[in-house]
Write a protein that holds these residues in place. Structure first.
Motif, mmCIF file in Angstrom:
data_model
loop_
_atom_site.group_PDB
_atom_site.id
_atom_site.type_symbol
_atom_site.label_atom_id
_atom_site.label_comp_id
_atom_site.label_asym_id
_atom_site.label_seq_id
_atom_site.Cartn_x
_atom_site.Cartn_y
_atom_site.Cartn_z
ATOM 1 N N ASP A 74 -0.940 -2.014 9.083
ATOM 2 C CA ASP A 74 -2.381 -2.191 9.226
ATOM 3 C C ASP A 74 -2.930 -2.770 7.918
ATOM 4 N N VAL A 75 -3.100 -4.094 7.918
ATOM 5 C CA VAL A 75 -3.467 -4.763 6.661
ATOM 6 C C VAL A 75 -4.916 -4.504 6.266
ATOM 7 N N THR A 76 -5.644 -3.776 7.098
ATOM 8 C CA THR A 76 -7.030 -3.469 6.727
ATOM 9 C C THR A 76 -7.124 -2.132 5.974
ATOM 10 N N ARG A 77 -6.009 -1.465 5.762
ATOM 11 C CA ARG A 77 -6.054 -0.240 4.945
ATOM 12 C C ARG A 77 -6.609 -0.619 3.591
ATOM 13 N N GLU A 78 -7.471 0.224 3.049
ATOM 14 C CA GLU A 78 -8.050 -0.059 1.732
ATOM 15 C C GLU A 78 -6.996 0.134 0.665
ATOM 16 N N ARG A 79 -6.508 -0.934 0.061
ATOM 17 C CA ARG A 79 -5.526 -0.896 -1.034
ATOM 18 C C ARG A 79 -4.670 0.365 -1.041
ATOM 19 N N PRO A 80 -3.806 0.516 -0.078
ATOM 20 C CA PRO A 80 -3.039 1.759 -0.013
ATOM 21 C C PRO A 80 -2.213 1.968 -1.281
ATOM 22 N N SER A 81 -2.344 3.139 -1.878
ATOM 23 C CA SER A 81 -1.518 3.422 -3.049
ATOM 24 C C SER A 81 -0.130 3.787 -2.507
ATOM 25 N N HIS A 82 0.921 3.256 -3.104
ATOM 26 C CA HIS A 82 2.261 3.435 -2.537
ATOM 27 C C HIS A 82 3.303 3.475 -3.649
#
Ligand code: HEM
Length: 411
Positions: free
Chosen positions: A330-338
């Motif tokens: 889901d590329v609309t996730r807000e800057r996922p920290s990973h």
């Protein structure tokens, strides 16, 4: 605390192109710190929850040096466990590691990457021109992902791009998770002498690149140390970037509803897309390894001094405690920290460069070929299961030539 169940070997079998082995999901929910049997016969641990993997990578009681000869998929015989070549700082801890790392951090800042952007765009567009000329049906890994990654890293280090095929071959052998260590050692030896020649040439005639900066800097580094550092950058940077370009493109082709950010000019949305692909694909699929410097507790288990722990980055990046619907791209996730770039003192040094190359690469690729498509069935795409970095061997793609706008002919 004692755990007497029969230990497992690292799960590597995938049932889906982009998902980590299904076993990870079960372990994360039922046995998040599990006993792991290593190919050299030793017993260690596998951590699959994000919280525990973060702890392994940031707790100074864990050492990369202690884990320097360990691998969850290949045994190094005792007679081949020599000392590390000088400058191999990624296997060092504490002040020794910081001594080398800080000589490089200034060369990989966000500001420096901003300065590099026009050159990366030029490299990317140049490869797209070549792809377009090659026809309407090409292997994207061979024509785009590898050359772009190679050009960028050769340019940064100041290594001749004419040698890219040699560098590609050696990196494939060295990053193999299966080839015998003796074979890898021979190829690595060749790479060291190749780079030693480059380092000596740069000492005599410096240019504007990382190797020149290191050999002429007032840092007390020997030529051999500079070679060790250059080897790390080359191997870490080249393969990882090429694989993310190839595998990321495949993920986008198979999830066309996720392409929207690449059609516009919203850089923040494109940054989110890159971040989500990094999380979802986690190409460092065998995880990161550390050795315990003392007895300690992790995830409710007692880890004994000297035991090796594998932090499963791919499992941590799908942890439902951190992400909603984690198995969905889901590329609309807000800057996922990973954790795709790791965590803690060994956090990827080239992460800003990688982000830049990926954003420019995906954006320009889908701009140039808006109807880019996979030319074979997804099932027939062969994956790099036997390499330290996950990816695809080849990615046959096709597109339709865009009609030349009226009046543009002959320009
Ligand atoms: C998408 C591309 C990339 C991915 C997924 C990636 C991933 C990683 C990961 C997971 C680590 C941590 C390993 C550990 O903790 O044991 C790491 C470390 C490192 N990466 Fe990257 N990397 C990428 C691109 C690059 C590039 C472009 C460069 C440099 C040109 C680079 C240079 C390094 C170096 C030198 C380290 C070791 C840092 C240290 O030990 O202090 N990487 N990378």
């Amino acid at each position: 605390m004692a755990d007497n169940r029969c230990p497992m070997t690292l799960p590597t079998e995938r049932t889906h192109l982009f998902d980590p082995p299904a076993e990870y999901k079960r372990l994360r929910e039922t046995d998040p710190m599990t006993r792991l049997s290593f190919p050299d016969g030793t017993l260690g641990w596998l951590a699959t929850r994000q919280e525990d993997v973060r702890a392994v990578l940031s707790d100074p009681r864990f050492s990369t040096y202690l884990a320097r000869h360990s691998s969850p998929v290949r045994a190094t015989p005792p007679e081949e466990r020599g000392e590390l070549p000088p400058g191999t700082f990624t296997s060092l801890d504490g002040p020794e590691h910081a001594h080398y790392r800080r000589m490089l951090t200034g060369l990989f800042t966000v500001r420096r990457m901003r300065q590099l952007t026009p050159r990366i765009e030029e490299i990317t567009k140049g490869r797209l021109d070549a792809m377009e000329q090659a026809g309407e049906n090409v292997d994207l890994v061979k024509e785009f992902a590898h050359p772009v990654a190679a050009l960028v890293i050769c340019e940064l280090l100041g290594v001749s791009y004419d040698d890219r095929e040699y560098l590609q071959e050696v990196s494939e052998v060295i990053m193999s998770a299966e080839l015998p260590t003796t074979e890898i050692a021979v190829v690595a030896g060749g790479l060291y002498s190749y780079l030693l020649d480059v380092v000596r040439a740069k000492s005599a005639q410096p240019a504007d690149d990382i190797i020149s900066g290191l050999v002429t800097g007032d840092n007390g580094l020997t030529d051999e140390e500079v070679v060790g550092m250059a080897v790390l950058l080359l191997l870490a940077g080249y393969d990882a970037t090429a694989n993310m370009l190839g595998l990321g493109t495949l993920a986008l082709l198979l999830n066309p509803d996720q392409l929207e950010p690449l059609r516009g000019d919203d850089q923040a949305a494109q940054d989110n897309l890159v971040e989500e692909l990094l999380r979802y694909l986690t190409t460092v699929h065998l995880g990161t390894i550390r050795g315990a410097k003392e007895d300690l507790e992790l995830g409710g288990k007692l880890v004994r001094k000297g035991e090796i722990v594998v932090g499963a980055l791919a499992a941590a990046n799908r942890d439902p405690r951190y992400y909603t619907d984690p198995d969905r791209l889901d590329v609309t996730r807000e800057r996922p920290s990973h954790l795709a770039f790791g965590h803690g003192p060994h956090l990827c040094l080239g992460q800003q460069l990688a982000r830049l190359v990926l954003r420019v690469g995906y954006r320009e690729l889908f701009r140039r070929f808006p109807d880019l498509r996979l030319a074979v069935s997804p099932e027939s795409v062969k994956t790099l299961d036997d390499r330290v970095m996950y990816g695809v061997y080849a990615l046959p793609v096709s597109w339709s030539k865009q009609p030349v706008p009226a009046g543009a002919a002959g320009e």
